[in-house]
Design a protein around this motif. Sequence first.
Motif, short mmCIF file in Angstrom:
data_model
loop_
_atom_site.label_atom_id
_atom_site.label_comp_id
_atom_site.label_asym_id
_atom_site.label_seq_id
_atom_site.Cartn_x
_atom_site.Cartn_y
_atom_site.Cartn_z
N ASN A 88 47.01 -10.75 13.50
CA ASN A 88 45.83 -11.60 13.65
C ASN A 88 45.36 -12.25 12.36
OD1 ASN A 88 45.69 -10.92 16.38
ND2 ASN A 88 44.75 -8.95 15.82
N ASP A 89 46.18 -12.14 11.34
CA ASP A 89 45.70 -12.66 10.06
C ASP A 89 46.12 -14.11 9.83
OD1 ASP A 89 44.78 -13.02 7.54
OD2 ASP A 89 45.29 -10.98 6.90
N THR A 90 45.27 -15.04 10.32
CA THR A 90 45.62 -16.47 10.20
C THR A 90 45.69 -16.91 8.76
OG1 THR A 90 44.30 -16.73 12.16
CG2 THR A 90 45.04 -18.74 11.12
N SER A 91 44.78 -16.40 7.91
CA SER A 91 44.76 -16.89 6.52
C SER A 91 46.05 -16.51 5.81
CB SER A 91 43.53 -16.36 5.79
OG SER A 91 43.77 -15.07 5.33
N ASP A 92 46.63 -15.31 6.13
CA ASP A 92 47.90 -14.92 5.53
C ASP A 92 49.00 -15.89 5.93
OD1 ASP A 92 47.07 -12.86 4.08
OD2 ASP A 92 48.13 -11.28 5.20
N LYS A 93 48.97 -16.28 7.22
CA LYS A 93 50.02 -17.19 7.72
C LYS A 93 49.91 -18.53 7.00
CE LYS A 93 49.90 -15.02 12.25
NZ LYS A 93 49.28 -15.11 13.57
N VAL A 94 48.68 -19.04 6.90
CA VAL A 94 48.47 -20.34 6.26
C VAL A 94 48.87 -20.28 4.79
CG1 VAL A 94 46.69 -22.01 5.57
CG2 VAL A 94 46.66 -21.00 7.87
N ASN A 95 48.43 -19.19 4.11
CA ASN A 95 48.77 -19.06 2.68
C ASN A 95 50.27 -19.01 2.46
OD1 ASN A 95 46.31 -19.17 1.55
ND2 ASN A 95 45.91 -16.96 1.70
N GLY A 96 50.96 -18.34 3.38
CA GLY A 96 52.42 -18.24 3.28
C GLY A 96 53.07 -19.62 3.25
N PHE A 97 52.62 -20.50 4.16
CA PHE A 97 53.18 -21.86 4.18
C PHE A 97 52.82 -22.62 2.92
CE2 PHE A 97 53.22 -21.25 8.92
CZ PHE A 97 54.60 -21.34 9.05
N LYS A 98 51.58 -22.37 2.45
CA LYS A 98 51.10 -23.10 1.27
C LYS A 98 51.97 -22.84 0.04
CE LYS A 98 46.24 -24.07 1.90
NZ LYS A 98 44.94 -23.41 1.81
N VAL A 99 52.46 -21.59 -0.09
CA VAL A 99 53.24 -21.28 -1.29
C VAL A 99 54.74 -21.52 -1.08
CG1 VAL A 99 51.60 -19.64 -2.27
CG2 VAL A 99 53.36 -18.84 -0.68
N GLY A 100 55.10 -22.10 0.06
CA GLY A 100 56.50 -22.49 0.23
C GLY A 100 57.30 -21.63 1.20
#
Length: 407
Positions: A88-100
């Motif tokens: 349920n951790d959306t921010s982790d998913k988004v951050n993952g994409f942000k760093v490549g």
Amino acid sequence: MKKNPLVLLVDDIPQNIQVLGAILKNQGYSFALTTSGAETYQLLHKTIPDLILLDVMLPDEDGFSICKNLKADERTKDIPVIFLTAKNDTSDKVNGFKVGGVDYITKPFEELEVIERVKNHLQAKLDREQIKAYNKELEVIVEQRTNELLKKERESILAQFIQGVVHNIRGPISSALAANDLIHAMHADLNDKINEGIHGQQLINQLAEVWQILELNSEVLRKMASNLESMLRKSRTDQMQENAICDLNEIIQQELDFLDVDLKFKNQVEKHFHLSVEKLPVFVLQGDIAQIFENLIKNAMDAMYKTPNPMVRIESGSDGSFHWFSVEDNGPGIPEEIIDKIFDSFFTTKPLKSDPNALEQIPIGTGIGLKFCKKTIESYKGKIVVEKGRSIGAKFTVFLPAFDFAH
Ligand SMILES: Nc1ncnc2c1ncn2[C@@H]1O[C@H](COP(=O)(O)OP(=O)(O)OP(=O)(O)O)[C@@H](O)[C@H]1O
Ligand SMILES: [Mg+2]
């Protein structure tokens, strides 16, 4: 797919390692394990895996920062990274994409999901590598083909040049020979007159005539010698293999002398020269600049083959740090929709071969002239710019770094 793709799992929780390890092994992947950032960098120093499964929380460094570092490193930037995140951790998913990161897998792991995501990203990586390899191969082929064509083009320019030389020398030689024959024919008559002691006005007139013919012959021979001299100078400078400080204006002047052997250029084209008064020193291989100039003139001549009053304007000048020269024509110009393509390899609007039965000879082309010009100019850290001519036509300007004598 590669026989045994190597998947690196970066995680420090034994249960995750167990589950994922089993899934990967079952799929026949080779599998490596690290449990901290430090350990991961160490391993990547020795081996480059095909894919990384990266946990967000690690004892010494978080997964995002590790991924960021990998993407900044030339050696590791192409390894796809899949993050292991909580469901349920959306921010982790988004951050993952942000760093490549390319994807994420949520915990608790679903076996089928893991298998599919890993398989897809391994395949995508393989596809990217294959495309890269094809592109490299293609680049090599294009380069080879371009060089072959350039060689052919040089040979054809040379052949054209020799034709011009022959043409320019054959004419004067026959008139010099005819003049000689005339003197020869007069010789017997003159001899008789001298032997008979006839030294009157008639003899003087005849001698004056011979004198005139000899003067004319000298003029013809001088012209031929100067023609040959300019050709020799050109062939010598074309063969020079080392960069030297050359005056742009002098190169252009020498090329114009050379082009003057082409009767069409000499007689049918109106020419305007506006060369700068001051010298324009550049550090180049003179033959390169000569070839660029020849290409631009040839393109202009080709473009104007149907233009009723063809005109070229050749200018040169300086803006301080760059010296430049331009070739402008009054042909049909370059249509907007192709202007972005004219510097590409093999882009041409001309037929590759001429039709020997055609009534008018359409200019032919291979589409490497401008590619060669651009490549060569950029190798000197210069640039080539194309724009519309003053009313119609096209104008190409070549900028080359001014040679800095203080350097
Ligand atoms: N002065 C010009 N006026 C109009 N079009 C031009 C001019 N110079 C170049 N072009 C266009 O750019 C295209 C590419 O030029 P480029 O010199 O690279 O190849 P090419 O002249 O067709 O063939 P090649 O130079 O290999 O014999 C030409 O086919 C032509 O369509
Ligand atoms: Mg050309």
